[in-house]
Structures are given as C-alpha cells and as structure tokens.
Design an enzyme around this catalytic site. Sequence first.
Site, PDB file in Angstrom:
ATOM      1  N   GLU A 260      27.761  29.015  10.995  1.00 56.03           N
ATOM      2  CA  GLU A 260      28.181  27.912  10.538  1.00 56.03           C
ATOM      3  C   GLU A 260      29.559  27.329  10.472  1.00 56.03           C
ATOM      4  OE1 GLU A 260      25.490  26.769   7.226  1.00 56.03           O
ATOM      5  OE2 GLU A 260      23.692  27.176   8.389  1.00 56.03           O
ATOM      6  N   GLU A 365      18.641  30.183  12.555  1.00 54.78           N
ATOM      7  CA  GLU A 365      18.381  30.197  11.084  1.00 54.78           C
ATOM      8  C   GLU A 365      17.622  29.126  10.766  1.00 54.78           C
ATOM      9  OE1 GLU A 365      21.832  31.339   8.647  1.00 54.78           O
ATOM     10  OE2 GLU A 365      21.016  29.852   7.362  1.00 54.78           O
TER      11      GLU A 365
END
Length: 522
Positions: A260, A365
């Site tokens: 991220e 994820e």
Amino acid sequence: FLDKMAASVLLALLCLTAEVTLSAGSNKCVARNFGHDSVVCECNSTYCDSVGSATLPPLGQFSSYLSSKAGSRLEPGQGQVRVKSSGADLRLTINPYQKYQKVKGFGGAMTDATAINILSLSAGVQDQLLRQYFSSEGIGYTVVRVPMASCDFSTRLYTYADTPEDYNLDNFTLAPEDINMKIPLLQRAQALSPRPLSLLASAWSAPAWMKTNGALTGKGSLKGQPGGKEHKSWAQYYIRFLEEYAKYNLTFWALTTGNEPSAGEMTNYSFQALGFTPEEQRDWVALDLGPALKASSYPHTHVLILDDNRLLLPHWAKVVLNDVHAAQYIHGVAVHWYMDSVVPAEISLGTTHDLYPEYYLFGTEACAGWNPLDRGVKLGRWDRAEKYAHDIIEDVNYYVVGWTDWNMVLDQTGGPNWVKNFVDSPVIVDAKRDVFYKQPTFYSMAHFSKFLWEGSQRVGVSPSKETDLEYSAFIRTDGSVVLIILNRSSLVIEFEVWDPTVGYIPFSAPAHSLLTLAWNTH
Ligand SMILES: *[C@@H]1O[C@H](CO)[C@@H](O)[C@H](O)[C@H]1NC(C)=O
Ligand SMILES: *[C@@H]1O[C@H](CO)[C@@H](O)[C@H](O)[C@H]1NC(C)=O
Ligand SMILES: *[C@@H]1O[C@H](CO)[C@@H](O)[C@H](O)[C@H]1NC(C)=O
Ligand SMILES: *[C@@H]1O[C@H](CO)[C@@H](O)[C@H](O)[C@H]1NC(C)=O
Ligand SMILES: *[C@@H]1O[C@H](CO)[C@@H](O)[C@H](O)[C@H]1NC(C)=O
C-alpha cells in the site's frame, strides 16, 4: 395454471432430491452458533470437518459442493448429467471455446499474528490447522504472502536492518519472528502441500534511517531519488531477504514493490508504511529493484507493482507500465480489495487488462471486519462469506489470476495487532480450549482454492436470461469443468447448466448459498 406450475416445481424438486445423493466418507461440520446469522465449524486435534480429496465421478455424472447460510459447509453431492434439458427458465451455458486467463492460485498470509496464533495451540491442533489449509484433504492453498519484517499484525516494530546508516546491509538479519515462527510453519505447510507453494514477499516499511520521516509509521518515503543510495539499499534489502529465506529452502515466486504505497504517501499513517508515488515506484523499479534482481541469484522472481487498492487503477499501471525501462522487469499488478464496492471492476481491472494484457492481475490482500462500522471478529457471519465470494467472482471475471486472503489465523479479538487494527479471519483460535473455529469465509475460499488448481483456465458462461446469480467457470488442466455459483439473492427458483460437450445439469441453489459444480468431460 398456478396449480400446474406448483406441481411441476414440486416434481422438479423431488427429482433433484432423488438425484443428488450425499457421498459417504466425509467428516461433517461440528457446528457452533455464537449468535450471528450462521455457524462456525469447530476443530480439535482429533476431529475436523473435511470433504477429503474431492475426486470427480466418471463421465456422465457431476459433483456438487454446497455451503449456505442455513448451515451447509461444502456439503458434497453427486448427480447424473442428463441428455435432455429440464426446460428450466434459466440456463447457464458453458462455452469452452471462449478462453480467458489461467489461474495462478489462492491463499493467505503468514503474518506474525498468524504464526503466533497457530503456535498458541498444542502440536496436534497445529497440524490439524495446517492440514486444513495446505494438504490435499484441506482446501489446497498454494499461495502464501509473507510480510518482510513487521506490519500492524506484529507485536513490535522492527525491520531487518535497523542499524543506522548501514547502507551495505552488513547487519541485515532476519527476526526471531522469522526464524522461530514463520519459517518453521512455512516449511511444515510446504511438507503438507502436494504442490510447491508460491511464496510472495511484501514489505511494509523500509528501515527508519532510509526514510524522510525517520520512522516506520506515519507519512514518509525513501530519502533522495531513485538511483540514489537509499533507493539502492532498499532494493538490496529485498535481495538479502530472498537470500536469507533460501538458506531455509524457501524460495519466492514473487515479490511486490511494497504494501500500500499510497498509505505512506498521502496520510500520517498509524502503522508501518512506505510512501511511493507511481512515478517514484516506476523509477525505483527501473533504476534499482529491477537491475538488482536481475543481477541476483533470483532473477526469475516475479515483480508485482501497486499492491494497493484498485481505485488507483488504471492510472498507476499507466504511469509504471508505459515506461519500458521499468516494464521490462514487471510481471503483474497486485490489488487489495478495500473499497472495491466504490470502484467498478470494469473500469479498474478491466481497463488495466485491456491496456496491458501481457501483465497479469493478482489479488494480494483482503479481509473481513476492517470497516470501522463493522469491525473485528464475528464468529459465524455468513454475509462476510458472501462478500468474499462476490469479490473473488468479480475479480476472476475481470482477469484476476489469484486471490490472497490476509491473516490466515487470528485470535478471538482479531489480533494480535500492535496498533489495535483488529480484523476478522477465516480461522479463529481459542487457545484456552485448544480448538479453532472455521468461519464461513474459510468455506468461501475453499469453493475456489480447493477446485481451481494452477493452470485452470476461465471460460465463457452465458445465461439464457438476466439473473442475480454470480458465477464463473473454468476448465482445469485435466479437462474437467468447475463452475462456481453464488446466490446472494435472486428471484429465480431453479436453473440448469448446459455443457455442450457432456449434457444438462439441473440444479437449484438455495437462498444465500455458494455452490461448486464439477464434472469430467472425457
Ligand atoms: C474433538 O472433537 C470431537 C468432535 O466434536 C470430539 O468427539 C472429541 O472428543 C474431541 N477431542 C478432543 C481431544 O477434545
Ligand atoms: C554490525 O555488524 C558488525 C560486524 O559485521 C558488528 O561489529 C556490529 O556490532 C554490528 N552492529 C550492530 C548495531 O549490530
Ligand atoms: C528443499 O526442498 C526440496 C523440495 O521442496 C526438498 O527436496 C529438499 O530435500 C529440501 N532441502 C532441505 C535442506 O530441506
Ligand atoms: C501523526 O500521528 C501520530 C499518532 O499516530 C501523532 O503523534 C503525530 O503528531 C501525527 N503527526 C502529524 C504531522 O500529524
Ligand atoms: C437464491 O436465493 C433466493 C433467496 O435469497 C431464493 O429465493 C432463490 O430461489 C435462490 N436462487 C436460486 C437460483 O436457487
């Protein structure tokens, strides 16, 4: 007219009950109700529900596996493929000549929290749990994401190179969490798996001394510019990680450019993060990571960019992949599922695939219980299973080749997590009772992971009329067909599947159910 219709529906139902028989030899779920809309299945060292290895019946018959809010958990059945149509209103036609992407695999992450929770159980229960995920009697996970050093699902903050100014990484060292917990568990998982595991590495933060903010958390990125000494050291850190794990016979299929990147770039993030803009990621891959990997002992390791929410697509992919210097080192684009509901798959995943069909899309994820409005572990929640299945079906229908859950195992509070970012997981341990609970989401994963081996290829399915059912079909490497169907809600009462190569399969998916149908074609 109504009577006649009711009679024919009744007749159809009777035929179905007669035809779909339960196959013997599978262990049933020991259901426990914790007051939510469905149940969990409890397992201990000597007992856990399982459908075994799920081999298919001979040509002319089909297998079915059903999970539902009402309490079915991969309930196995078999039936006869028919030569004639049942005349059902809704027909799903398999088109084996319409071929799309090939599957890489499904799995979850070996976080510090996952390892801590597995090891909190007695040895016999640990084995049972690992078998559930990795053995041929389990659900066939083949992908394991391995965080490089700490993330929020750790009990402390650390990287592998915390000695300030250690640009040569002379003091690079794996953590006790790797050596005593994650590595032994990965080795045990590999020993149980009939197939080689595809390991995937992702880092959350670089060492504080390499970063603009001098900390693992918060808003910060690498000091200097791509090609500079911090960016070079950060690329070498990945190589050193691959080298250290290789000493334990664990080699990686792929790595991501970092978890991220938008978190550390745009916000004062509360846990480990490293900010990158797409431009900086592009140049770091082109100047540092790509060349370092090429020159290392692991030049065939795949590189996946983004590793962040799909709302950043297709922009992120355009910036990075339009540059040939970066693109030559890259194999795929990794996506997380957070906020998927606000970004249509077509304009994010679909557009990215259309622009760059030679780069695969991969889900790295996802978890339930992350939303502040509905946070943490909820034992037995079926709607979370539906969310998983909905997202997987949507992703694979837009060219995603694999889907990775987040923590494989959490405790009843949804941790440990040093910043209290508690979430849900498909397996929850109760260490006091030395048991674990398999959540409805475990079965959502199973409906895909157990049946869609690497190399399975998505094929076309066309409905005879509009339907609320969600579905996706695949041909496996042995020629068998797997069709997964999710019924979140629909007005249709029955349907049939038509595979022109074998015949008609009449079926009815109950309310709130997930169904895997599979049959041989020769
Ligand atoms: C494990 O669970 C099964 C089924 O619920 C039960 O019969 C058995 O006694 C349990 N074994 C242990 C060691 O608790
Ligand atoms: C780093 O490694 C060197 C030897 O390579 C050692 O002398 C030194 O003490 C280490 N420093 C730290 C902080 O661990
Ligand atoms: C390494 O793994 C391979 C296959 O996965 C196995 O054949 C070999 O024995 C392992 N070596 C060690 C030292 O564990
Ligand atoms: C960032 O957040 C931390 C707490 O998470 C806080 O202590 C710090 O003051 C914040 N920094 C800025 C610049 O807002
Ligand atoms: C799907 O579930 C709904 C209830 O949510 C039910 O009315 C319908 O019959 C089911 N659809 C199929 C195709 O079985």
